[in-house]
Design a protein around this motif. Structure first.
Motif, PDB file in Angstrom:
ATOM      1  N   ASN A 179       0.817  -1.214   0.000  1.00 41.30           N
ATOM      2  CA  ASN A 179       0.000   0.000   0.000  1.00 41.30           C
ATOM      3  C   ASN A 179       0.852   1.267   0.000  1.00 41.30           C
ATOM      4  OD1 ASN A 179      -2.278  -1.565   0.003  1.00 41.30           O
ATOM      5  ND2 ASN A 179      -2.961  -1.017   2.050  1.00 41.30           N
ATOM      6  N   LEU A 180       1.934   1.251   0.774  1.00 42.10           N
ATOM      7  CA  LEU A 180       2.803   2.427   0.824  1.00 42.10           C
ATOM      8  C   LEU A 180       3.425   2.714  -0.536  1.00 42.10           C
ATOM      9  CD1 LEU A 180       4.677   1.970   4.244  1.00 42.10           C
ATOM     10  CD2 LEU A 180       2.873   3.611   3.697  1.00 42.10           C
ATOM     11  N   LEU A 181       3.723   1.651  -1.280  1.00 43.33           N
ATOM     12  CA  LEU A 181       4.295   1.815  -2.615  1.00 43.33           C
ATOM     13  C   LEU A 181       3.213   2.048  -3.668  1.00 43.33           C
ATOM     14  CD1 LEU A 181       7.052  -0.965  -2.530  1.00 43.33           C
ATOM     15  CD2 LEU A 181       7.369   1.512  -2.380  1.00 43.33           C
ATOM     16  N   LYS A 182       1.948   2.065  -3.230  1.00 47.49           N
ATOM     17  CA  LYS A 182       0.802   2.308  -4.110  1.00 47.49           C
ATOM     18  C   LYS A 182       0.678   1.251  -5.208  1.00 47.49           C
ATOM     19  CE  LYS A 182       0.967   7.290  -3.275  1.00 47.49           C
ATOM     20  NZ  LYS A 182       1.066   8.646  -3.862  1.00 47.49           N
ATOM     21  N   ILE A 183       1.138   0.039  -4.869  1.00 47.96           N
ATOM     22  CA  ILE A 183       0.992  -1.088  -5.789  1.00 47.96           C
ATOM     23  C   ILE A 183      -0.421  -1.640  -5.703  1.00 47.96           C
ATOM     24  CG2 ILE A 183       1.795  -3.429  -6.335  1.00 47.96           C
ATOM     25  CD1 ILE A 183       4.526  -2.628  -5.217  1.00 47.96           C
ATOM     26  N   THR A 184      -0.948  -1.664  -4.481  1.00 45.03           N
ATOM     27  CA  THR A 184      -2.296  -2.168  -4.235  1.00 45.03           C
ATOM     28  C   THR A 184      -3.020  -1.215  -3.287  1.00 45.03           C
ATOM     29  OG1 THR A 184      -1.517  -3.468  -2.344  1.00 45.03           O
ATOM     30  CG2 THR A 184      -1.592  -4.588  -4.479  1.00 45.03           C
ATOM     31  N   SER A 185      -4.268  -1.544  -3.007  1.00 44.95           N
ATOM     32  CA  SER A 185      -5.042  -0.796  -2.016  1.00 44.95           C
ATOM     33  C   SER A 185      -5.770  -1.813  -1.141  1.00 44.95           C
ATOM     34  CB  SER A 185      -6.035   0.145  -2.700  1.00 44.95           C
ATOM     35  OG  SER A 185      -6.734   0.912  -1.740  1.00 44.95           O
ATOM     36  N   ILE A 186      -4.985  -2.560  -0.378  1.00 42.19           N
ATOM     37  CA  ILE A 186      -5.527  -3.628   0.468  1.00 42.19           C
ATOM     38  C   ILE A 186      -6.178  -3.016   1.708  1.00 42.19           C
ATOM     39  CG2 ILE A 186      -4.951  -5.679   1.831  1.00 42.19           C
ATOM     40  CD1 ILE A 186      -2.543  -6.064  -0.066  1.00 42.19           C
ATOM     41  N   ARG A 187      -7.366  -3.499   2.061  1.00 42.51           N
ATOM     42  CA  ARG A 187      -8.051  -3.027   3.265  1.00 42.51           C
ATOM     43  C   ARG A 187      -7.455  -3.758   4.476  1.00 42.51           C
ATOM     44  NH1 ARG A 187     -12.237  -3.409  -0.411  1.00 42.51           N
ATOM     45  NH2 ARG A 187     -12.969  -5.395   0.413  1.00 42.51           N
ATOM     46  N   ILE A 188      -6.320  -3.296   4.919  1.00 47.13           N
ATOM     47  CA  ILE A 188      -5.581  -3.970   5.981  1.00 47.13           C
ATOM     48  C   ILE A 188      -6.377  -4.006   7.278  1.00 47.13           C
ATOM     49  CG2 ILE A 188      -3.445  -3.942   7.346  1.00 47.13           C
ATOM     50  CD1 ILE A 188      -2.169  -2.434   4.943  1.00 47.13           C
ATOM     51  N   GLY A 189      -7.105  -2.922   7.552  1.00 51.60           N
ATOM     52  CA  GLY A 189      -7.894  -2.881   8.777  1.00 51.60           C
ATOM     53  C   GLY A 189      -8.876  -4.030   8.881  1.00 51.60           C
ATOM     54  N   ASN A 190      -9.422  -4.457   7.742  1.00 46.86           N
ATOM     55  CA  ASN A 190     -10.388  -5.551   7.747  1.00 46.86           C
ATOM     56  C   ASN A 190      -9.731  -6.922   7.876  1.00 46.86           C
ATOM     57  OD1 ASN A 190     -12.437  -3.708   7.515  1.00 46.86           O
ATOM     58  ND2 ASN A 190     -12.818  -4.062   5.346  1.00 46.86           N
ATOM     59  N   LEU A 191      -8.400  -6.949   7.850  1.00 46.23           N
ATOM     60  CA  LEU A 191      -7.682  -8.216   8.065  1.00 46.23           C
ATOM     61  C   LEU A 191      -7.166  -8.348   9.499  1.00 46.23           C
ATOM     62  CD1 LEU A 191      -5.544  -8.383   4.780  1.00 46.23           C
ATOM     63  CD2 LEU A 191      -7.481  -9.848   5.368  1.00 46.23           C
ATOM     64  N   LEU A 192      -7.288  -7.286  10.278  1.00 46.78           N
ATOM     65  CA  LEU A 192      -6.740  -7.282  11.633  1.00 46.78           C
ATOM     66  C   LEU A 192      -7.274  -8.384  12.558  1.00 46.78           C
ATOM     67  CD1 LEU A 192      -6.412  -3.505  12.568  1.00 46.78           C
ATOM     68  CD2 LEU A 192      -4.601  -5.149  12.106  1.00 46.78           C
ATOM     69  N   PRO A 193      -8.555  -8.792  12.438  1.00 44.68           N
ATOM     70  CA  PRO A 193      -9.026  -9.861  13.326  1.00 44.68           C
ATOM     71  C   PRO A 193      -8.219 -11.146  13.218  1.00 44.68           C
ATOM     72  CG  PRO A 193     -10.892  -8.746  12.348  1.00 44.68           C
ATOM     73  CD  PRO A 193      -9.659  -8.221  11.639  1.00 44.68           C
ATOM     74  N   ALA A 194      -7.439 -11.296  12.138  1.00 43.86           N
ATOM     75  CA  ALA A 194      -6.607 -12.488  11.982  1.00 43.86           C
ATOM     76  C   ALA A 194      -5.604 -12.612  13.126  1.00 43.86           C
ATOM     77  CB  ALA A 194      -5.869 -12.450  10.647  1.00 43.86           C
ATOM     78  N   ILE A 195      -5.220 -11.479  13.704  1.00 42.81           N
ATOM     79  CA  ILE A 195      -4.276 -11.499  14.819  1.00 42.81           C
ATOM     80  C   ILE A 195      -4.898 -12.170  16.035  1.00 42.81           C
ATOM     81  CG2 ILE A 195      -2.933 -10.033  16.391  1.00 42.81           C
ATOM     82  CD1 ILE A 195      -2.866  -7.939  14.187  1.00 42.81           C
ATOM     83  N   ILE A 196      -6.225 -12.100  16.139  1.00 42.77           N
ATOM     84  CA  ILE A 196      -6.935 -12.733  17.255  1.00 42.77           C
ATOM     85  C   ILE A 196      -7.318 -14.165  16.916  1.00 42.77           C
ATOM     86  CG2 ILE A 196      -9.008 -12.612  18.701  1.00 42.77           C
ATOM     87  CD1 ILE A 196      -8.977  -9.580  18.276  1.00 42.77           C
ATOM     88  N   THR A 197      -7.831 -14.370  15.702  1.00 38.99           N
ATOM     89  CA  THR A 197      -8.293 -15.713  15.336  1.00 38.99           C
ATOM     90  C   THR A 197      -7.155 -16.725  15.265  1.00 38.99           C
ATOM     91  OG1 THR A 197      -8.131 -15.204  12.958  1.00 38.99           O
ATOM     92  CG2 THR A 197     -10.239 -14.769  14.039  1.00 38.99           C
ATOM     93  N   VAL A 198      -5.919 -16.262  15.036  1.00 42.36           N
ATOM     94  CA  VAL A 198      -4.801 -17.192  14.966  1.00 42.36           C
ATOM     95  C   VAL A 198      -4.630 -17.940  16.281  1.00 42.36           C
ATOM     96  CG1 VAL A 198      -3.086 -15.439  15.657  1.00 42.36           C
ATOM     97  CG2 VAL A 198      -2.352 -17.441  14.357  1.00 42.36           C
TER      98      VAL A 198
END
Length: 234
Positions: A205-224
Protein backbone atom coordinates in the motif's frame (compact mmCIF):
# COMPACT_ATOMS: atom_id res chain seq x y z
CA UNK A 1 6.95 -3.01 37.39
CA UNK A 2 5.33 -5.01 34.60
CA UNK A 3 4.53 -1.91 32.52
CA UNK A 4 7.97 -0.30 32.66
CA UNK A 5 9.12 -1.59 29.25
CA UNK A 6 5.82 -0.62 27.61
CA UNK A 7 6.00 2.91 29.01
CA UNK A 8 9.57 3.36 27.76
CA UNK A 9 8.50 2.07 24.33
CA UNK A 10 5.67 4.58 24.18
CA UNK A 11 7.85 7.50 25.27
CA UNK A 12 10.45 6.71 22.59
CA UNK A 13 7.74 6.61 19.89
CA UNK A 14 6.54 10.04 21.01
CA UNK A 15 10.08 11.45 20.98
CA UNK A 16 10.77 10.04 17.52
CA UNK A 17 7.50 11.41 16.18
CA UNK A 18 8.14 14.88 17.61
CA UNK A 19 11.54 15.00 15.93
CA UNK A 20 9.89 13.81 12.71
CA UNK A 21 7.44 16.71 12.82
CA UNK A 22 10.40 19.07 12.53
CA UNK A 23 11.19 17.69 9.07
CA UNK A 24 7.72 17.67 7.50
CA UNK A 25 8.48 20.76 5.39
CA UNK A 26 11.04 19.04 3.19
CA UNK A 27 10.38 19.05 -0.60
CA UNK A 28 7.75 16.66 -1.91
CA UNK A 29 10.18 14.67 -4.06
CA UNK A 30 12.23 13.88 -0.95
CA UNK A 31 9.09 12.70 0.84
CA UNK A 32 8.13 10.49 -2.08
CA UNK A 33 11.55 8.82 -2.24
CA UNK A 34 11.66 8.37 1.54
CA UNK A 35 8.20 6.80 1.46
CA UNK A 36 9.31 4.38 -1.25
CA UNK A 37 12.33 3.44 0.83
CA UNK A 38 10.12 2.85 3.88
CA UNK A 39 7.74 0.77 1.79
CA UNK A 40 10.54 -1.46 0.55
CA UNK A 41 11.97 -1.89 4.05
CA UNK A 42 8.54 -2.68 5.47
CA UNK A 43 8.02 -5.34 2.78
CA UNK A 44 11.33 -7.01 3.69
CA UNK A 45 10.33 -7.06 7.37
CA UNK A 46 6.96 -8.53 6.45
CA UNK A 47 8.49 -11.29 4.32
CA UNK A 48 10.96 -12.23 7.08
CA UNK A 49 8.16 -12.44 9.62
CA UNK A 50 5.79 -14.32 7.32
CA UNK A 51 8.41 -16.97 6.53
CA UNK A 52 8.77 -17.79 10.23
CA UNK A 53 5.59 -19.90 10.10
CA UNK A 54 5.82 -23.61 10.77
CA UNK A 55 2.16 -24.26 9.91
CA UNK A 56 1.10 -22.32 6.82
CA UNK A 57 -2.44 -23.72 7.04
CA UNK A 58 -2.93 -21.84 10.32
CA UNK A 59 -1.79 -18.61 8.68
CA UNK A 60 -4.22 -19.15 5.78
CA UNK A 61 -7.17 -20.00 8.03
CA UNK A 62 -6.40 -17.06 10.31
CA UNK A 63 -6.36 -14.62 7.39
CA UNK A 64 -9.56 -16.14 5.97
CA UNK A 65 -11.52 -15.96 9.22
CA UNK A 66 -10.00 -12.59 10.06
CA UNK A 67 -11.03 -11.16 6.69
CA UNK A 68 -14.61 -12.35 7.12
CA UNK A 69 -14.87 -10.86 10.61
CA UNK A 70 -13.18 -7.64 9.50
CA UNK A 71 -15.59 -7.16 6.61
CA UNK A 72 -18.59 -7.94 8.82
CA UNK A 73 -17.42 -5.35 11.36
CA UNK A 74 -16.20 -2.95 8.65
CA UNK A 75 -13.06 -2.32 10.71
CA UNK A 76 -11.21 -0.38 8.02
CA UNK A 77 -13.79 2.40 8.03
CA UNK A 78 -14.06 2.36 11.82
CA UNK A 79 -10.29 2.62 12.29
CA UNK A 80 -10.01 5.46 9.80
CA UNK A 81 -12.86 7.27 11.55
CA UNK A 82 -11.17 6.71 14.91
CA UNK A 83 -7.88 8.06 13.60
CA UNK A 84 -9.56 11.11 12.10
CA UNK A 85 -11.54 11.76 15.30
CA UNK A 86 -8.47 11.48 17.52
CA UNK A 87 -6.49 13.66 15.15
CA UNK A 88 -9.21 16.33 15.15
CA UNK A 89 -8.67 16.72 18.89
CA UNK A 90 -5.04 17.67 18.35
CA UNK A 91 -4.84 19.42 14.99
CA UNK A 92 -7.05 21.46 12.69
CA UNK A 93 -5.03 21.61 9.50
CA UNK A 94 -4.79 18.95 6.82
CA UNK A 95 -1.61 17.49 5.41
CA UNK A 96 -0.58 15.54 2.32
CA UNK A 97 -1.44 12.34 4.16
CA UNK A 98 -4.47 11.99 6.38
CA UNK A 99 -4.10 11.63 10.13
CA UNK A 100 -5.94 8.33 9.96
CA UNK A 101 -3.45 6.87 7.48
CA UNK A 102 -0.54 7.77 9.73
CA UNK A 103 -2.35 6.39 12.79
CA UNK A 104 -3.33 3.06 11.23
CA UNK A 105 -0.05 2.46 9.36
CA UNK A 106 2.19 3.27 12.32
CA UNK A 107 0.00 1.30 14.72
CA UNK A 108 0.26 -1.83 12.58
CA UNK A 109 4.03 -1.51 12.21
CA UNK A 110 4.63 -0.92 15.92
CA UNK A 111 2.07 -3.36 17.33
CA UNK A 112 2.40 -6.41 15.10
CA UNK A 113 5.45 -8.56 15.53
CA UNK A 114 7.35 -10.93 17.73
CA UNK A 115 9.09 -8.21 19.73
CA UNK A 116 5.76 -6.76 20.90
CA UNK A 117 4.48 -10.09 22.19
CA UNK A 118 7.74 -11.57 23.44
CA UNK A 119 8.83 -8.30 25.02
CA UNK A 120 5.52 -7.86 26.83
CA UNK A 121 5.60 -11.47 28.01
CA UNK A 122 9.14 -11.01 29.33
CA UNK A 123 8.08 -7.88 31.16
CA UNK A 124 5.14 -9.60 32.81
CA UNK A 125 6.58 -13.03 33.50
CA UNK A 126 10.23 -12.29 34.31
CA UNK A 127 10.30 -8.55 34.87
CA UNK A 128 12.85 -8.31 32.04
CA UNK A 129 12.25 -5.17 29.95
CA UNK A 130 15.28 -5.39 27.64
CA UNK A 131 13.33 -6.54 24.57
CA UNK A 132 10.73 -3.75 24.81
CA UNK A 133 13.37 -1.09 25.43
CA UNK A 134 15.27 -2.30 22.36
CA UNK A 135 12.01 -2.28 20.39
CA UNK A 136 11.33 1.23 21.66
CA UNK A 137 14.63 2.49 20.28
CA UNK A 138 13.85 0.94 16.88
CA UNK A 139 10.27 2.26 16.95
CA UNK A 140 11.53 5.74 17.77
CA UNK A 141 13.69 5.88 14.65
CA UNK A 142 10.90 4.42 12.50
CA UNK A 143 8.43 6.93 13.96
CA UNK A 144 10.79 9.77 13.06
CA UNK A 145 10.96 8.68 9.42
CA UNK A 146 7.24 7.86 9.14
CA UNK A 147 6.22 11.21 10.61
CA UNK A 148 8.14 13.12 7.94
CA UNK A 149 5.83 11.61 5.33
CA UNK A 150 2.64 10.49 7.10
CA UNK A 151 2.42 13.41 9.49
CA UNK A 152 0.88 13.84 12.93
CA UNK A 153 -1.13 10.63 12.92
CA UNK A 154 2.02 8.60 13.61
CA UNK A 155 2.38 9.94 17.15
CA UNK A 156 -1.16 8.77 17.96
CA UNK A 157 -0.05 5.17 17.39
CA UNK A 158 1.40 5.25 20.91
CA UNK A 159 -2.16 4.68 22.20
CA UNK A 160 -2.72 1.17 20.74
CA UNK A 161 0.93 0.28 21.38
CA UNK A 162 0.65 0.99 25.11
CA UNK A 163 -2.78 -0.64 25.40
CA UNK A 164 -1.73 -3.76 23.47
CA UNK A 165 1.65 -4.37 25.07
CA UNK A 166 0.47 -3.24 28.49
CA UNK A 167 -2.45 -5.68 28.42
CA UNK A 168 -0.18 -8.58 27.45
CA UNK A 169 2.33 -7.66 30.15
CA UNK A 170 -0.35 -7.55 32.83
CA UNK A 171 -1.92 -10.80 31.66
CA UNK A 172 1.51 -12.42 31.49
CA UNK A 173 1.84 -12.12 35.25
CA UNK A 174 -0.78 -14.88 35.43
CA UNK A 175 -0.45 -16.55 32.03
CA UNK A 176 2.08 -19.21 33.05
CA UNK A 177 -0.56 -20.71 35.30
CA UNK A 178 -2.96 -21.00 32.36
CA UNK A 179 -0.95 -21.88 29.24
CA UNK A 180 2.12 -24.13 28.90
CA UNK A 181 5.32 -22.55 27.56
CA UNK A 182 5.40 -24.81 24.48
CA UNK A 183 1.93 -23.61 23.45
CA UNK A 184 2.90 -19.97 23.92
CA UNK A 185 6.04 -20.35 21.80
CA UNK A 186 4.12 -22.01 18.96
CA UNK A 187 1.33 -19.44 19.03
CA UNK A 188 3.81 -16.55 18.98
CA UNK A 189 5.49 -18.08 15.92
CA UNK A 190 2.22 -18.24 13.98
CA UNK A 191 1.11 -14.82 15.26
CA UNK A 192 4.38 -13.39 13.97
CA UNK A 193 3.79 -15.00 10.56
CA UNK A 194 0.26 -13.61 10.30
CA UNK A 195 1.56 -10.22 11.37
CA UNK A 196 4.24 -10.47 8.69
CA UNK A 197 1.61 -10.89 5.99
CA UNK A 198 -0.17 -7.77 7.22
CA UNK A 199 3.12 -5.85 7.35
CA UNK A 200 3.83 -6.97 3.77
CA UNK A 201 0.41 -5.64 2.78
CA UNK A 202 1.33 -2.29 4.35
CA UNK A 203 4.44 -2.19 2.17
CA UNK A 204 2.38 -2.80 -0.97
CA UNK A 205 0.00 0.00 0.00
CA UNK A 206 2.80 2.43 0.82
CA UNK A 207 4.30 1.82 -2.61
CA UNK A 208 0.80 2.31 -4.11
CA UNK A 209 0.99 -1.09 -5.79
CA UNK A 210 -2.30 -2.17 -4.24
CA UNK A 211 -5.04 -0.80 -2.02
CA UNK A 212 -5.53 -3.63 0.47
CA UNK A 213 -8.05 -3.03 3.26
CA UNK A 214 -5.58 -3.97 5.98
CA UNK A 215 -7.89 -2.88 8.78
CA UNK A 216 -10.39 -5.55 7.75
CA UNK A 217 -7.68 -8.22 8.07
CA UNK A 218 -6.74 -7.28 11.63
CA UNK A 219 -9.03 -9.86 13.33
CA UNK A 220 -6.61 -12.49 11.98
CA UNK A 221 -4.28 -11.50 14.82
CA UNK A 222 -6.94 -12.73 17.25
CA UNK A 223 -8.29 -15.71 15.34
CA UNK A 224 -4.80 -17.19 14.97
CA UNK A 225 -4.79 -17.94 18.70
CA UNK A 226 -8.09 -19.83 18.54
CA UNK A 227 -7.13 -21.72 15.38
CA UNK A 228 -3.75 -22.69 16.81
CA UNK A 229 -5.48 -23.95 19.98
CA UNK A 230 -7.93 -26.06 17.95
CA UNK A 231 -5.03 -27.40 15.87
CA UNK A 232 -3.21 -28.49 19.01
CA UNK A 233 -6.29 -30.37 20.23
CA UNK A 234 -6.17 -32.61 17.18
Amino acid sequence: MALYGTIINGVLIIIGSLFGLLFTKIPERYKETVMQGIGLAVMIIGVQMALSTELIIIVLLSLLTGAILGELLNLEVRLNSLGTWIGSKFTTKSSDFSVSQGFVTASLIFVIGAMSVIGALDSGIRGDHEVLITKGILDGFVALVLTTTLGFGVILSVIPVVLYQGSIALLATQIEQILPESFLNGMITELTAVGGVLILAIGFNLLKITSIRIGNLLPAIITVGFIYYIYQLF
